[in-house]
Design an enzyme around this catalytic site. Structure first.
Site, PDB file in Angstrom:
ATOM      1  N   TYR A  95      -2.605  11.874  -0.669  1.00 47.03           N
ATOM      2  CA  TYR A  95      -3.260  11.706   0.628  1.00 47.03           C
ATOM      3  C   TYR A  95      -4.571  10.943   0.453  1.00 47.03           C
ATOM      4  O   TYR A  95      -5.299  11.159  -0.521  1.00 47.03           O
ATOM      5  CB  TYR A  95      -3.591  13.069   1.249  1.00 47.03           C
ATOM      6  N   HIS A 143      -1.753  11.832   7.246  1.00 45.80           N
ATOM      7  CA  HIS A 143      -0.465  12.053   6.605  1.00 45.80           C
ATOM      8  C   HIS A 143      -0.506  11.505   5.172  1.00 45.80           C
ATOM      9  O   HIS A 143      -1.256  10.575   4.868  1.00 45.80           O
ATOM     10  CB  HIS A 143       0.655  11.355   7.381  1.00 45.80           C
ATOM     11  N   LYS A 195       6.818   7.041   3.920  1.00 47.05           N
ATOM     12  CA  LYS A 195       5.966   7.073   2.743  1.00 47.05           C
ATOM     13  C   LYS A 195       6.361   5.930   1.815  1.00 47.05           C
ATOM     14  O   LYS A 195       7.520   5.537   1.748  1.00 47.05           O
ATOM     15  CB  LYS A 195       6.097   8.404   1.997  1.00 47.05           C
TER      16      LYS A 195
END
Length: 230
Positions: free
Chosen positions: A148, A156, A178
């Protein structure tokens, strides 16, 4: 991939209170109060007051643990987290089951006995933490860690981090927005007998994204350097 903040104004809040500053405050507090943790199987337990609990929460080290002792607060640190505070930040002492303070070498041997890949996992963890990424377990995503930009309550996770198998995780990471970050650790033929071997380890980072044919036409630019398409 750009960071995905969880609300309006949270990026400004993070910029005003950088993670490096919070970790420095935690380090100073742990040193000031000569904080000690208790070795417990594959983790380390730290008794905390309200101030230290707040710093651990804000810096994202460990998790609160509920116990039967209502008058005490405890945080449970993973092996990598505990060793980072002991070895890298030098702000935590760990007491073993025999009541003695464990040296870094003793902790290293103990954690290796509990987790064979600990030398590599710790190198990856410390590499990212030194860059002020918040590093958490990636078990729920089928990866080793997630990283993070700041506290998970504000943003997120940006990267799913692996140093083992890659291909089985690429599709999943794409579906949860991601970027897959592979971290290649080279031991340079160093035997992991003590934490001093870490000085000789080298780390290479690569980001991996799924190949999209729509982005591979003649009027599109090619992949950027350092990004591998699979």
């Amino acid at each position: 991939m750009m960071p995905r903040w969880k609300g309006k104004g949270l990026q400004a809040k993070a910029n005003a209170d950088p993670m490096s500053k919070i970790v420095s405050q935690l380090q100073s507090s742990l040193i000031q109060f000569e904080t000690r943790g208790l070795l417990s199987s594959c983790s380390v337990l730290v008794e905390v007051d309200a101030e230290l609990a707040d710093l651990l929460n804000r810096s994202c080290f460990g998790r609160p643990r509920i116990t039967a002792q209502e008058d005490k607060q405890w945080f449970q640190l993973d092996m990598e987290e505990a060793f980072y505070l002991c070895f890298s930040l030098k702000c935590l002492k760990v007491i073993g089951e025999d009541g003695s303070i464990k040296s870094n070498e003793e902790l290293w041997d103990y954690f290796k006995s509990k987790k064979l890949v600990f030398p590599v996992s710790y190198k990856v963890y410390s590499h990212l933490r030194h860059k002020n990424w918040v590093v958490r377990s990636g078990l729920q995503y089928g990866v080793d860690f997630v990283a993070y930009r700041h506290h998970p309550a504000l943003v997120h996770s940006e990267y799913a981090v692996v140093w083992s198998d890659v291909h089985c995780t690429v599709r999943l990471c794409g579906s949860v927005a991601k970027t897959l970050l592979t971290v290649i650790v080279n031991s340079n033929n160093q035997v992991a007998n003590s934490p001093s071997c870490l000085e000789h380890y080298t780390v290479e980072e690569r980001t991996i994204t799924r190949w999209n044919p729509e982005r591979s036409r003649e009027d599109q630019t090619g992949p950027k350097n350092g990004t591998k398409k699979v």
